[in-house]
Design a protein around this motif. Structure first.
Motif, PDB file in Angstrom:
ATOM      1  N   CYS A 484       0.836  -1.203   0.000  1.00  0.00           N
ATOM      2  CA  CYS A 484       0.000   0.000   0.000  1.00  0.00           C
ATOM      3  C   CYS A 484       0.873   1.257   0.000  1.00  0.00           C
ATOM      4  O   CYS A 484       0.604   2.226  -0.715  1.00  0.00           O
ATOM      5  CB  CYS A 484      -0.931  -0.020   1.212  1.00  0.00           C
ATOM      6  SG  CYS A 484      -2.053   1.375   1.322  1.00  0.00           S
ATOM      7  N   ASP A 485       1.940   1.242   0.779  1.00  0.00           N
ATOM      8  CA  ASP A 485       2.886   2.353   0.821  1.00  0.00           C
ATOM      9  C   ASP A 485       3.541   2.551  -0.545  1.00  0.00           C
ATOM     10  O   ASP A 485       3.683   3.683  -1.030  1.00  0.00           O
ATOM     11  CB  ASP A 485       3.945   2.078   1.885  1.00  0.00           C
ATOM     12  CG  ASP A 485       4.942   3.205   2.045  1.00  0.00           C
ATOM     13  OD1 ASP A 485       4.515   4.370   2.079  1.00  0.00           O
ATOM     14  OD2 ASP A 485       6.158   2.917   2.130  1.00  0.00           O
ATOM     15  N   ARG A 486       3.903   1.455  -1.186  1.00  0.00           N
ATOM     16  CA  ARG A 486       4.508   1.526  -2.512  1.00  0.00           C
ATOM     17  C   ARG A 486       3.525   2.130  -3.520  1.00  0.00           C
ATOM     18  O   ARG A 486       3.901   2.929  -4.380  1.00  0.00           O
ATOM     19  CB  ARG A 486       4.933   0.129  -2.964  1.00  0.00           C
ATOM     20  CG  ARG A 486       5.878   0.112  -4.175  1.00  0.00           C
ATOM     21  CD  ARG A 486       5.980  -1.274  -4.796  1.00  0.00           C
ATOM     22  NE  ARG A 486       6.175  -2.339  -3.845  1.00  0.00           N
ATOM     23  CZ  ARG A 486       7.366  -2.712  -3.365  1.00  0.00           C
ATOM     24  NH1 ARG A 486       8.467  -2.092  -3.748  1.00  0.00           N
ATOM     25  NH2 ARG A 486       7.442  -3.730  -2.517  1.00  0.00           N
ATOM     26  N   PHE A 487       2.261   1.745  -3.408  1.00  0.00           N
ATOM     27  CA  PHE A 487       1.226   2.258  -4.320  1.00  0.00           C
ATOM     28  C   PHE A 487       1.078   3.775  -4.180  1.00  0.00           C
ATOM     29  O   PHE A 487       0.971   4.495  -5.174  1.00  0.00           O
ATOM     30  CB  PHE A 487      -0.103   1.566  -4.015  1.00  0.00           C
ATOM     31  CG  PHE A 487      -1.304   2.205  -4.652  1.00  0.00           C
ATOM     32  CD1 PHE A 487      -1.576   2.029  -6.003  1.00  0.00           C
ATOM     33  CD2 PHE A 487      -2.163   2.998  -3.905  1.00  0.00           C
ATOM     34  CE1 PHE A 487      -2.688   2.630  -6.592  1.00  0.00           C
ATOM     35  CE2 PHE A 487      -3.276   3.600  -4.482  1.00  0.00           C
ATOM     36  CZ  PHE A 487      -3.529   3.415  -5.832  1.00  0.00           C
ATOM     37  N   MET A 488       1.095   4.259  -2.956  1.00  0.00           N
ATOM     38  CA  MET A 488       0.860   5.681  -2.730  1.00  0.00           C
ATOM     39  C   MET A 488       2.097   6.540  -2.981  1.00  0.00           C
ATOM     40  O   MET A 488       1.992   7.676  -3.437  1.00  0.00           O
ATOM     41  CB  MET A 488       0.352   5.906  -1.294  1.00  0.00           C
ATOM     42  CG  MET A 488      -1.038   5.363  -1.047  1.00  0.00           C
ATOM     43  SD  MET A 488      -1.685   5.832   0.585  1.00  0.00           S
ATOM     44  CE  MET A 488      -0.542   4.984   1.681  1.00  0.00           C
ATOM     45  N   MET A 489       3.278   5.977  -2.693  1.00  0.00           N
ATOM     46  CA  MET A 489       4.499   6.782  -2.732  1.00  0.00           C
ATOM     47  C   MET A 489       5.417   6.468  -3.902  1.00  0.00           C
ATOM     48  O   MET A 489       6.376   7.208  -4.165  1.00  0.00           O
ATOM     49  CB  MET A 489       5.268   6.592  -1.416  1.00  0.00           C
ATOM     50  CG  MET A 489       4.467   6.900  -0.164  1.00  0.00           C
ATOM     51  SD  MET A 489       3.842   8.601  -0.109  1.00  0.00           S
ATOM     52  CE  MET A 489       5.376   9.480   0.123  1.00  0.00           C
ATOM     53  N   GLY A 490       5.160   5.374  -4.627  1.00  0.00           N
ATOM     54  CA  GLY A 490       6.020   4.988  -5.743  1.00  0.00           C
ATOM     55  C   GLY A 490       7.171   4.103  -5.335  1.00  0.00           C
ATOM     56  O   GLY A 490       7.743   3.378  -6.172  1.00  0.00           O
ATOM     57  N   SER A 491       7.530   4.093  -4.062  1.00  0.00           N
ATOM     58  CA  SER A 491       8.564   3.215  -3.510  1.00  0.00           C
ATOM     59  C   SER A 491       8.263   3.049  -2.028  1.00  0.00           C
ATOM     60  O   SER A 491       7.398   3.742  -1.471  1.00  0.00           O
ATOM     61  CB  SER A 491       9.964   3.810  -3.718  1.00  0.00           C
ATOM     62  OG  SER A 491      10.081   5.046  -3.029  1.00  0.00           O
TER      63      SER A 491
END
Length: 495
Positions: A484-491
């Motif tokens: 989920c963090d990757r989805f929102m922040m790109g990494s």
């Protein structure tokens, strides 16, 4: 590792228990604290086994072996042995947000995979784990650690069980604003209302939730998403959504007489009991009482054991637990159940010990199949009719149960509790969100990715994988937070 000769010098000792005959007179924790000295001895039993398998979670023939959160078990065993408790606590928290939950209520598949367990009693891993976290709280080492800065992103977590709490904790660490929705009046999901108070006291859940609150996580209780809170608001108010609602649809037993009064799902029985206990110490009478009743518990697992323990505390008249399987042997069958699989052996749970102390015998009846329920003139259950069965396997490996003529039996019953598992998650919210499901009605989301067919909506825990262990829920909660963090922040820097 622990002491090089520890496993030869010290015998296995688990968390001690209170006397079964006296602990059933209250709802307090049925165990006693392990002394620091004893915990250090147990840590000392951890071997220099070269390739430890206790910490690597996997599924072998449908059973979990090792630890799904990849707990750094040999490391914190060694630190405890050396008396370095604060360092052990840090190691414990590296891979598990809530070692107290697993320390109280996990069946410890890590111990089944312990190398020492090949020919000796395994290291008492869960007992050491629990000793570390309890000492951490007692010494004031477990404190809120809010993030230094916020990202401005927001996440809605639906469900406050172990998966939801783990996801929330990780995403909050990453600096996101997290709101956890819980339809019950208390946070914790089945940690709170599915596990009895004497097995996992609510204060253990509450003290961790209070820390999460101080770290900045918002909890919205008495709110069922899809009913009290429209699903349209999720997309409007949050950047992403994580579904952790659990697999709460109970499996039914469809035999004649199922509609009789006095037949209940185990979770309805346990939920109402704990809520009434926490609300009013049972004075409000808003629970299903087993007092002075002939109680039949159908199902041989942990939930059935919890029903037994609860019924004994209610002062039931008689108590029997039906297990569809034969009684297992006292030792592992290495041909069909080799190490490091979880050992399939006969065990006596805390509830069975309590029933035996009260009634003089283990309450379980093995290889028994329920044929029908029979009621009285008021449409209430009065009898359960059963027959013994023999287990075999067909050419494709499927289980076949054959009824044994002449073994029919009639059991008096005033209260029947169905503890035969869960069939999957409830479908209302899933349908309203337009989420695709598997043939087993679980949310369709790949393990390790957790993405659903709806962009920005993730799923983890029992809602995705089906009924499982607390430790798997924590594993998936941590991993879904990463994705989920990757989805929102790109990494992402989350583990």
């Amino acid at each position: 590792m622990g002491k090089s000769t520890g496993f030869m010098e010290y015998e296995r000792q688990s968390i001690p228990e209170r006397d079964p005959a006296t602990r059933t007179k209250d709802w307090e924790d049925y165990t006693l604290p392990m002394s620091d000295e004893e915990a250090q001895k147990q840590g000392a039993r951890c071997m220099d086994c070269g390739v430890p398998t206790c910490h690597s979670g996997m599924e072998v023939k449908g059973m979990t072996t090792g630890c799904p959160v990849y707990h750094l078990i040999p490391e914190w065993n060694d630190l405890v042995y050396r008396g370095q408790w604060k360092e052990a606590l840090k190691k414990e928290h590296e891979m598990n947000n809530f070692p107290e939950f697993t320390g109280f209520a996990c069946p410890a598949p890590c111990e089944g995979a312990c190398v020492l367990g090949i020919n000796e009693p395994p290291v008492a891993i869960r007992s050491v784990e629990r000793s570390i976290i309890e000492k951490g709280f007692a010494e004031g080492w477990v404190v809120p650690e809010p993030p230094e800065k916020r990202t401005g992103r927001s996440v809605a977590v639906v469900g406050s069980g172990p998966a939801g709490l783990a996801a929330a904790a990780q995403l909050n660490k990453a600096g996101h604003w997290v709101t956890v929705f819980e339809r019950s009046d208390r946070v914790g999901g089945l940690l709170t209302y599915g596990i009895p108070e004497m097995k996992l006291p609510y204060e253990i859940v509450e003290r961790r939730v209070n820390i999460l609150k101080e770290e900045g996580i918002r909890f919205q209780t008495n709110t069922e998403v899809g009913r009290d809170y429209p699903v349209s608001r999720l997309n409007e108010e949050y950047d992403s959504v994580i579904l952790c609602g659990g697999a709460t649809t109970p499996r039914n037993l469809e035999v004649d007489g199922r509609g009789l009064k006095g037949i209940h799902y185990a979770m309805d029985f346990l939920y109402a009991n704990t809520k009434s206990l926490l609300d009013s110490n049972h004075e409000d009478k808003n629970y299903i009482s087993a007092k002075d009743k002939n109680v039949i518990v159908i199902g041989g697992g942990d939930t059935g054991t919890d029903c037994i323990s609860t019924s004994v505390r209610h002062e039931c008249k008689t108590l029997t637990q039906f297990d569809i399987y034969d009684k297992k042997g006292s030792e592992r069958d290495n041909e069909v159940n080799p190490w490091p699989q979880y050992p399939i052996i006969h065990t006596v749970g805390y509830g069975q010990k309590e029933a035996e102390a009260k009634f003089g015998d283990d309450p379980r009846a093995y290889a028994v199949m329920t044929k029908k329920f029979v009621g009285d003139e008021n449409n209430r259950i009065k009898e359960v009719h059963t027959i013994d069965v023999a287990l075999s396997f067909d050419d494709e490996g499927n289980k076949v149960r054959t009824e044994i003529p002449g073994t029919e039996k009639v059991w008096p019953a005033d209260l029947v509790l169905l503890a035969i598992g869960f069939s999957g998650p409830e479908q209302d919210l899933i349908e309203k969100l337009g989420i695709e499901t598997t043939v087993r009605t679980n949310v369709a989301a790949q393990y390790g990715k957790y993405t659903t067919n709806v962009e920005g909506v993730f799923a983890a825990g029992d809602m995705r994988r089906g009924q499982s262990l607390i430790v798997w829920a924590i594993n998936e909660g941590r991993e879904v937070a990463r994705e989920c963090d990757r989805f929102m922040m790109g990494s992402t820097q989350l583990p």
